[in-house]
Enzyme design. Structure first.
Site, PDB file in Angstrom:
ATOM      1  N   ARG A 150       0.857  -1.164   0.000  1.00 48.17           N
ATOM      2  CA  ARG A 150       0.000   0.000   0.000  1.00 48.17           C
ATOM      3  C   ARG A 150       0.909   1.235   0.000  1.00 48.17           C
ATOM      4  O   ARG A 150       2.125   1.124   0.059  1.00 48.17           O
ATOM      5  CB  ARG A 150      -0.965   0.004   1.198  1.00 48.17           C
ATOM      6  CG  ARG A 150      -0.522  -0.678   2.468  1.00 48.17           C
ATOM      7  CD  ARG A 150       0.540  -0.054   3.287  1.00 48.17           C
ATOM      8  NE  ARG A 150       0.319   1.363   3.453  1.00 48.17           N
ATOM      9  CZ  ARG A 150       1.323   2.189   3.643  1.00 48.17           C
ATOM     10  NH1 ARG A 150       2.546   1.783   3.667  1.00 48.17           N
ATOM     11  NH2 ARG A 150       1.117   3.467   3.780  1.00 48.17           N
ATOM     12  N   GLY A 151       0.259   2.424  -0.122  1.00 43.76           N
ATOM     13  CA  GLY A 151       1.058   3.641  -0.284  1.00 43.76           C
ATOM     14  C   GLY A 151       1.069   3.997  -1.770  1.00 43.76           C
ATOM     15  O   GLY A 151       1.371   3.151  -2.634  1.00 43.76           O
ATOM     16  N   ALA A 152       0.708   5.242  -2.082  1.00 43.62           N
ATOM     17  CA  ALA A 152       0.482   5.651  -3.485  1.00 43.62           C
ATOM     18  C   ALA A 152       1.636   5.299  -4.424  1.00 43.62           C
ATOM     19  O   ALA A 152       1.444   4.579  -5.414  1.00 43.62           O
ATOM     20  CB  ALA A 152       0.157   7.142  -3.526  1.00 43.62           C
ATOM     21  N   ARG A 193      -7.793   0.199  -6.405  1.00 42.94           N
ATOM     22  CA  ARG A 193      -8.056   1.214  -5.362  1.00 42.94           C
ATOM     23  C   ARG A 193      -8.212   2.563  -6.064  1.00 42.94           C
ATOM     24  O   ARG A 193      -7.441   2.893  -6.963  1.00 42.94           O
ATOM     25  CB  ARG A 193      -6.926   1.263  -4.320  1.00 42.94           C
ATOM     26  CG  ARG A 193      -6.791  -0.038  -3.531  1.00 42.94           C
ATOM     27  CD  ARG A 193      -5.805   0.105  -2.389  1.00 42.94           C
ATOM     28  NE  ARG A 193      -6.347   0.959  -1.323  1.00 42.94           N
ATOM     29  CZ  ARG A 193      -5.586   1.474  -0.351  1.00 42.94           C
ATOM     30  NH1 ARG A 193      -4.265   1.241  -0.346  1.00 42.94           N
ATOM     31  NH2 ARG A 193      -6.119   2.225   0.604  1.00 42.94           N
ATOM     32  N   GLN A 306      -1.312   1.801  10.070  1.00 44.15           N
ATOM     33  CA  GLN A 306      -0.068   1.899   9.290  1.00 44.15           C
ATOM     34  C   GLN A 306       1.031   2.575  10.120  1.00 44.15           C
ATOM     35  O   GLN A 306       2.203   2.247  10.002  1.00 44.15           O
ATOM     36  CB  GLN A 306      -0.298   2.728   8.012  1.00 44.15           C
ATOM     37  CG  GLN A 306      -1.131   2.055   6.947  1.00 44.15           C
ATOM     38  CD  GLN A 306      -2.609   2.367   7.097  1.00 44.15           C
ATOM     39  OE1 GLN A 306      -3.114   2.622   8.202  1.00 44.15           O
ATOM     40  NE2 GLN A 306      -3.347   2.314   5.979  1.00 44.15           N
ATOM     41  N   ASP A 347      -1.965  10.985  -1.380  1.00 41.67           N
ATOM     42  CA  ASP A 347      -2.395  10.008  -2.377  1.00 41.67           C
ATOM     43  C   ASP A 347      -2.770  10.709  -3.675  1.00 41.67           C
ATOM     44  O   ASP A 347      -2.659  10.147  -4.748  1.00 41.67           O
ATOM     45  CB  ASP A 347      -3.556   9.183  -1.835  1.00 41.67           C
ATOM     46  CG  ASP A 347      -3.029   8.201  -0.810  1.00 41.67           C
ATOM     47  OD1 ASP A 347      -2.694   7.073  -1.181  1.00 41.67           O
ATOM     48  OD2 ASP A 347      -2.876   8.610   0.362  1.00 41.67           O
ATOM     49  N   ASN A 357      -5.180  12.402   1.614  1.00 40.26           N
ATOM     50  CA  ASN A 357      -4.225  11.514   2.289  1.00 40.26           C
ATOM     51  C   ASN A 357      -5.009  10.708   3.320  1.00 40.26           C
ATOM     52  O   ASN A 357      -6.219  10.862   3.448  1.00 40.26           O
ATOM     53  CB  ASN A 357      -3.103  12.328   2.961  1.00 40.26           C
ATOM     54  CG  ASN A 357      -1.967  11.426   3.434  1.00 40.26           C
ATOM     55  OD1 ASN A 357      -1.504  10.550   2.702  1.00 40.26           O
ATOM     56  ND2 ASN A 357      -1.542  11.610   4.675  1.00 40.26           N
ATOM     57  N   LYS A 358      -4.304   9.878   4.058  1.00 33.50           N
ATOM     58  CA  LYS A 358      -4.949   8.965   4.995  1.00 33.50           C
ATOM     59  C   LYS A 358      -5.946   9.676   5.903  1.00 33.50           C
ATOM     60  O   LYS A 358      -5.685  10.783   6.381  1.00 33.50           O
ATOM     61  CB  LYS A 358      -3.872   8.267   5.851  1.00 33.50           C
ATOM     62  CG  LYS A 358      -4.387   7.262   6.817  1.00 33.50           C
ATOM     63  CD  LYS A 358      -5.328   6.268   6.213  1.00 33.50           C
ATOM     64  CE  LYS A 358      -4.705   5.564   5.017  1.00 33.50           C
ATOM     65  NZ  LYS A 358      -5.733   4.751   4.329  1.00 33.50           N
TER      66      LYS A 358
END
Ligand code: MRU
Length: 506
Positions: A150-152, A193, A306, A347, A357-358
């Protein structure tokens, strides 16, 4: 903000995940997760050994990706650690083994070997270090959807390599069948996603490389080579860009004379989320490497944890001082004056600077404004989507209720409790002090600053022979809003307040 995808997926916070693919994954195509031998040994020793193997693999398995990755580490190393790089290159010239340890003790989220992509299964961290083996685009889609990776930036790179692997597998496939396979695989990746823009542009780039050869071309080898070259370029560029970003971020931070800088971060924007170098944690990597005293407040980042699971693990690997906090404690620490600066990842950054973002990032930005604390987004320009005018147009992923209801296998609320679980939120541009990019720190007005920075990156990329030019939008000149704002700014004769690119140490 557009809601999308209610996914019923495995949840790492629910403890050691069962080895079952989610309901919509083609079970036959999902290889098992294999524990890495010796995973429970002292992680630092294991990590260094693994980094060595990674580059040893590069020397033996003549894959363009490994060679490029080595080149990218050298490129990044020359930015952040010129002396030690010079030392290693000199030693090599005198016959020393060609092992290059990964910089600053962090580790990449994937490696390639023998035609397979080995992805660190981030659902299992920090309990165990295991790899998921992907040999195709659909297995890469599964790994992205299930948040094995995960993570852009990382999901963009994994998607690109997954697609290139499927391209290599279809060298002898008939053109129509190959086209159907590749288009189907690309759509599955794009839809794995919705929020991170890197996923869609990475897939678009590799598909463009395929179509440049000819989507009904008989020459399957030429198609496979073109897709591989584009995937390698994406990996190389990410490392170089994140290294540049880290340097600009380091130059932007103000370090107190008499104590460590107190930096707060949210979610995980380290190498696990990005490749060789993190973004928000890349700035921390650069500070740590430059021996600038720094202490990191790590938001646990409910519900997927995370921060608690991955950021603490990475910072511990590299020996960076840090403290884990419940997300809800951030405001209190700010009020106590114990937070000097906030740096988080992104993101998707819209043309006007609004940033997704998150979930929880927006809350931090509001608190930071309340307490007068600088709030930075660290985002490579590959995460800037100037085709999206503002935050209201960014699709926000909604994830499974289980992620909220269950922690480490323990249910924390009655199972039939209604749950909303948006995975991201949008921070409006006016709450952002600056966006740290690979072309310097961009400040308001973001429409102009980001467009300028994107053009400068395009020019920089165009100077690098052999790499595809990427863009997530038409050149700025064809973007009426940016062009109009640029003209307005030029007319105001005020020097461009956009980005002041600092000299990169080479
Ligand atoms: O749901 P995730 O873990 O993929 O969310 C990741 C983030 O929000 C990161 O901050 C972002 O992708 C930036 S990573 C450089």
């Amino acid at each position: 903000m557009a809601d999308s995808t209610d996914a019923a997926h495995e949840d790492p916070a629910a403890g050691a995940p069962a080895d079952l693919p989610s309901v919509d994954a083609p079970t036959a195509d999902v290889p098992p997760v294999t524990p890495v031998e010796g995973a429970d040994l002292g992680r630092r020793r294991f990590f260094r050994q693994f980094a060595g193997e990674l580059f040893q693999g590069a020397a033996t398995v003549v894959g363009a990706a490994q060679v490029l990755q080595r080149a990218s580490v050298e490129a990044a190393g020359s930015i952040l650690d010129p002396e030690s790089l010079a030392g290693r290159v000199a030693a090599e010239a005198n016959g020393a083994p060609t092992l290059l340890p990964a910089p600053t003790g962090f580790r990449t989220p994937f490696r390639e070997d023998g035609g397979f992509l080995y992805i660190v299964d981030q659902r299992r961290l920090p309990d165990s270090l295991e790899e998921f083996q992907a040999g195709s685009a659909s297995q890469a889609s599964y790994a992205i959807r299930e948040m094995i990776v995960r993570g852009a930036p990382a999901i963009g790179q994994v998607a690109a390599i997954g697609l290139a692997l499927t391209g290599a597998k279809s060298i002898t496939t008939r053109p129509y069948a190959r086209r159907a396979t590749l288009r189907g695989a690309a759509n599955a990746l794009r839809n794995a996603r919705p929020t991170a823009v890197n996923l869609r542009w990475a897939v678009d780039r590799v598909m463009a490389a395929y179509e440049a050869v000819g989507d009904l071309s008989e020459d399957g080898q030429a198609i496979a080579d073109a897709m591989r070259a584009e995937a390698d370029a994406i990996v190389f560029e990410a490392t170089e860009d994140h290294g540049r970003l880290a340097q600009f971020g380091l130059d932007e931070l103000t370090f107190p004379e008499d104590r460590p800088l107190q930096l707060l971060t949210h979610c995980n924007a380290g190498p696990l989320a990005c490749g060789q170098y993190g973004t928000a944690l890349g700035v921390v990597q650069a500070a740590h490497h430059a021996e600038r005293p720094i202490h990191v407040w790590v938001d646990e980042t409910r519900p997927y944890l995370q921060g608690a699971r991955l950021t603490t693990w990475e910072l511990a690997q590299a020996g960076v001082p840090h403290t884990l906090i419940p997300d809800v404690a951030a405001g209190h620490l700010m009020a106590l004056g114990e937070v000097d600066v906030i740096v988080v990842g992104a993101d998707r950054v819209a043309a006007n600077g609004d940033t997704a973002n998150k979930i929880g990032t927006y809350t931090l930005a509001v608190l930071a404004a309340r307490h007068g604390i600088p709030f930075y987004i660290a985002a490579p320009l590959s995460s800037v989507d100037v085709a999206t005018p503002d935050g209201s147009a960014i699709p926000i992923e909604e994830r499974s209720a289980t992620e909220v209801l269950v922690i480490r296998g323990q249910r924390i609320a009655p199972l039939d409790t209604d749950v909303r679980n948006p995975a991201f939120d949008v921070t409006p541009a006016e709450l952002i002090t600056g966006i740290i990019t690979d072309e310097g720190v961009v400040r308001a007005p973001y429409v102009v600053g980001l467009a300028d920075a994107v053009s400068r990156r395009e020019r920089r990329r165009a100077e690098v022979p052999g790499f595809g030019t990427w863009t997530t939008h038409a050149p700025v000149a064809e973007m009426p809003e940016a062009a109009a704002a640029q003209a307005e700014l030029a007319a105001s004769a005020e020097p461009a307040a956009s980005a002041e690119p600092a000299e990169v140490a080479t």
